[in-house]
Design a protein around this motif. Sequence first.
Motif, mmCIF file in Angstrom:
data_model
loop_
_atom_site.group_PDB
_atom_site.id
_atom_site.type_symbol
_atom_site.label_atom_id
_atom_site.label_comp_id
_atom_site.label_asym_id
_atom_site.label_seq_id
_atom_site.Cartn_x
_atom_site.Cartn_y
_atom_site.Cartn_z
ATOM 1 N N HIS A 40 -5.428 -2.316 0.123
ATOM 2 C CA HIS A 40 -4.896 -2.064 1.464
ATOM 3 C C HIS A 40 -5.908 -2.547 2.510
ATOM 4 C CE1 HIS A 40 -2.398 1.045 4.003
ATOM 5 N NE2 HIS A 40 -2.534 -0.087 4.620
ATOM 6 N N SER A 43 -6.047 -6.238 2.639
ATOM 7 C CA SER A 43 -4.869 -6.770 3.351
ATOM 8 C C SER A 43 -5.094 -6.795 4.855
ATOM 9 C CB SER A 43 -3.630 -5.902 3.055
ATOM 10 O OG SER A 43 -3.379 -5.885 1.671
ATOM 11 N N TYR A 106 -4.340 -8.676 -2.308
ATOM 12 C CA TYR A 106 -4.113 -8.245 -0.929
ATOM 13 C C TYR A 106 -2.646 -8.591 -0.681
ATOM 14 C CZ TYR A 106 -4.886 -13.228 -0.288
ATOM 15 O OH TYR A 106 -4.816 -14.600 -0.424
ATOM 16 N N VAL A 127 6.226 -8.150 9.930
ATOM 17 C CA VAL A 127 5.125 -7.802 9.018
ATOM 18 C C VAL A 127 4.528 -6.450 9.401
ATOM 19 C CG1 VAL A 127 2.835 -8.475 8.181
ATOM 20 C CG2 VAL A 127 4.638 -10.207 8.490
ATOM 21 N N ALA A 131 4.820 -2.906 7.473
ATOM 22 C CA ALA A 131 3.611 -2.126 7.187
ATOM 23 C C ALA A 131 3.734 -0.718 7.768
ATOM 24 C CB ALA A 131 2.383 -2.838 7.764
ATOM 25 N N ASN A 134 5.901 1.575 5.682
ATOM 26 C CA ASN A 134 5.125 2.014 4.520
ATOM 27 C C ASN A 134 4.066 3.042 4.932
ATOM 28 O OD1 ASN A 134 2.462 1.782 3.086
ATOM 29 N ND2 ASN A 134 3.801 0.824 1.569
ATOM 30 N N MET A 196 9.189 -8.615 0.465
ATOM 31 C CA MET A 196 8.348 -8.553 -0.748
ATOM 32 C C MET A 196 7.132 -7.650 -0.551
ATOM 33 S SD MET A 196 8.339 -12.546 -1.926
ATOM 34 C CE MET A 196 9.885 -13.488 -1.927
ATOM 35 N N MET A 197 6.807 -7.357 0.730
ATOM 36 C CA MET A 197 5.639 -6.504 1.009
ATOM 37 C C MET A 197 5.785 -5.129 0.367
ATOM 38 S SD MET A 197 4.965 -7.339 5.025
ATOM 39 C CE MET A 197 3.658 -6.127 5.234
ATOM 40 N N GLY A 199 6.783 -4.457 -2.546
ATOM 41 C CA GLY A 199 6.524 -4.441 -3.983
ATOM 42 C C GLY A 199 7.769 -4.680 -4.812
ATOM 43 N N PRO A 200 7.591 -4.721 -6.146
ATOM 44 C CA PRO A 200 8.718 -4.990 -7.040
ATOM 45 C C PRO A 200 9.742 -3.852 -7.002
ATOM 46 C CG PRO A 200 6.761 -4.384 -8.299
ATOM 47 C CD PRO A 200 6.347 -4.479 -6.872
ATOM 48 N N ASN A 207 3.002 1.112 -11.408
ATOM 49 C CA ASN A 207 2.201 2.214 -10.847
ATOM 50 C C ASN A 207 3.045 3.336 -10.245
ATOM 51 O OD1 ASN A 207 -0.603 1.045 -11.096
ATOM 52 N ND2 ASN A 207 0.396 -0.576 -9.947
HETATM 53 N N1 3HC Z 1 1.388 -8.094 -2.302
HETATM 54 C C1 3HC Z 1 0.410 -8.070 -3.245
HETATM 55 N N2 3HC Z 1 0.434 -7.265 -4.335
HETATM 56 C C2 3HC Z 1 1.507 -6.458 -4.467
HETATM 57 C C3 3HC Z 1 2.552 -6.403 -3.530
HETATM 58 C C4 3HC Z 1 2.459 -7.281 -2.414
HETATM 59 N N3 3HC Z 1 3.410 -7.327 -1.481
HETATM 60 N N4 3HC Z 1 3.456 -5.478 -3.945
HETATM 61 C C5 3HC Z 1 2.988 -4.979 -5.111
HETATM 62 N N5 3HC Z 1 1.821 -5.576 -5.421
HETATM 63 C C6 3HC Z 1 1.039 -5.377 -6.635
HETATM 64 C C7 3HC Z 1 0.502 -3.975 -6.772
HETATM 65 O O1 3HC Z 1 -0.766 -3.869 -6.125
HETATM 66 C C8 3HC Z 1 0.394 -3.863 -8.290
HETATM 67 O O2 3HC Z 1 -0.726 -4.609 -8.738
HETATM 68 P P1 3HC Z 1 -2.096 -3.854 -9.155
HETATM 69 O O3 3HC Z 1 -1.696 -2.830 -10.198
HETATM 70 O O4 3HC Z 1 -2.981 -4.938 -9.659
HETATM 71 O O5 3HC Z 1 -2.621 -3.198 -7.884
HETATM 72 C C9 3HC Z 1 1.615 -4.645 -8.784
HETATM 73 O O6 3HC Z 1 1.948 -5.549 -7.733
HETATM 74 C C10 3HC Z 1 2.810 -3.777 -9.136
HETATM 75 O O7 3HC Z 1 3.244 -3.110 -7.966
HETATM 76 P P2 3HC Z 1 3.427 -1.515 -7.955
HETATM 77 O O8 3HC Z 1 4.649 -1.183 -7.165
HETATM 78 O O9 3HC Z 1 3.346 -0.975 -9.353
HETATM 79 O O10 3HC Z 1 2.084 -1.071 -7.187
HETATM 80 P P3 3HC Z 1 1.905 0.140 -6.148
HETATM 81 O O11 3HC Z 1 2.470 1.406 -6.704
HETATM 82 O O12 3HC Z 1 0.486 0.125 -5.752
HETATM 83 O O13 3HC Z 1 2.846 -0.266 -4.896
HETATM 84 C C11 3HC Z 1 2.356 -1.022 -2.642
HETATM 85 C C12 3HC Z 1 2.512 -1.436 -4.120
HETATM 86 C C13 3HC Z 1 3.699 -0.532 -2.123
HETATM 87 C C14 3HC Z 1 1.865 -2.244 -1.826
HETATM 88 C C15 3HC Z 1 1.319 0.119 -2.565
HETATM 89 O O14 3HC Z 1 0.124 -0.316 -3.174
HETATM 90 C C16 3HC Z 1 0.995 0.546 -1.140
HETATM 91 O O15 3HC Z 1 1.753 1.277 -0.525
HETATM 92 N N6 3HC Z 1 -0.188 0.091 -0.618
HETATM 93 C C17 3HC Z 1 -0.608 0.529 0.694
HETATM 94 C C18 3HC Z 1 0.105 -0.272 1.742
HETATM 95 C C19 3HC Z 1 -0.422 -1.686 1.815
HETATM 96 O O16 3HC Z 1 -1.241 -2.122 1.051
HETATM 97 N N7 3HC Z 1 0.091 -2.412 2.780
HETATM 98 C C20 3HC Z 1 -0.336 -3.770 3.000
HETATM 99 C C21 3HC Z 1 0.600 -4.305 4.063
HETATM 100 S S1 3HC Z 1 -0.238 -5.329 5.162
HETATM 101 C C22 3HC Z 1 -1.060 -4.305 6.228
HETATM 102 O O17 3HC Z 1 -1.085 -3.106 6.072
HETATM 103 C C23 3HC Z 1 -1.720 -4.929 7.395
HETATM 104 C C24 3HC Z 1 -0.901 -4.643 8.637
HETATM 105 O O18 3HC Z 1 -1.801 -4.626 9.728
HETATM 106 C C25 3HC Z 1 0.118 -5.709 8.850
#
Ligand code: 3HC
Length: 312
Positions: A40, A43, A106, A127, A131, A134, A196-197, A199-200, A207
């Motif tokens: 996070h 990112s 990221y 974007v 975010a 989420n 796609m942000m 996740g799957p 996870n």
């Molecule tokens: N980009 C990159 N990797 C991703 C992804 C994406 N869009 N979506 C999923 N993945 C990865 C996961 O990290 C995981 O890989 P890992 O086990 O090596 O970490 C794998 O794909 C399987 O996904 P899961 O659903 O099982 O993983 P999570 O339970 O962690 O769910 C998530 C993914 C929803 C992104 C969660 O990690 C989350 O909520 N993270 C916090 C939010 C975040 O990271 N946001 C980034 C957005 S950008 C941002 O915030 C900046 C803003 O200012 C714009």
Amino acid sequence: EMSPEERAFQEKIDADIKIEPKNWMPDAYRRTLIRQMSQHAHSEIVGMLPEKNWLTRAPNFKRKLQLLAKIQDEAGHGLYLYSAMETLGADRDEEVAKLHSGEVKYSSIFNYPTLSWADMGTVGWLVDGAAIVNQVVLQRTSYGPYSRAMIRICKEESFHQRQGYQILLHMMREGTEEQKAMVQESINRFWWPSLMMFGPHDGDSPNSAQSMQWKIKRMSNDDLRQRFIDQTVPQLELLGCTAPDPDLKWNPERGHYDFGEIDWSEFYAVLKGNGPCNRDRLRTRRNAIENGAWVREAARKHAEKHNKADAA
Ligand code: 3HC
């Protein structure tokens, strides 16, 4: 079979009692939080790069200041999240090294190029909008420092989304035909990668089950994605624009928008490092850390000299 400590831990989680750094926690809870919080934070830091691309080419001073403020916010969000991550015993330099080696992820969205000024509006609107959907829910995550970081970050994010949408609304209302076409072209490029942000699909999310049981994740990937689409389509219509999805349609029975299938091969290709900008983003981040090493070294030397002087 749970140990007495694990049972006590799960009872705290079930009672919505926040887990704090000094509390006992399963190693796997600590590890998955370091995994998610580091990615996070990465990112936020990598997320500054697509916008930096337009900082020197903003159409006027007001837009430049807004963009600069947004980029500075993102740097701050990254630092909050690295600090929150360190409360779990993770080392910031080690986690950043994993980013640079390509070992950790990221957000995929930042591997797409920003090709026009309209992209600055679309990035803010879609974007940051995704975010925010989420992160608003992540405010209720079970780990105390992460939850508090989210509460603070969410206060600043809503400005980012409004600023982005305002850019697009202005272009659609006051712009030339070319500028209106620029907005639609930008939305066409960012629509699917924004979805796609989240996740799957839940069924393909390794996870999610454990993260939901430990209340790290409070809403599933698909539910958050659906919430984002439901709130975004009316804004898209207000712009007078369309989404590049012929299957996007309100479903009265469901009370949600139906939408087409995401191209998961593209998603996993980007995660594997084969998106349009992956190499460029990592090279830029590596250079930033390497080129800044002398500054950190000088600051450390200066501090040591100062401390010696003070101690003497
Ligand atoms: N980009 C990159 N990797 C991703 C992804 C994406 N869009 N979506 C999923 N993945 C990865 C996961 O990290 C995981 O890989 P890992 O086990 O090596 O970490 C794998 O794909 C399987 O996904 P899961 O659903 O099982 O993983 P999570 O339970 O962690 O769910 C998530 C993914 C929803 C992104 C969660 O990690 C989350 O909520 N993270 C916090 C939010 C975040 O990271 N946001 C980034 C957005 S950008 C941002 O915030 C900046 C803003 O200012 C714009």
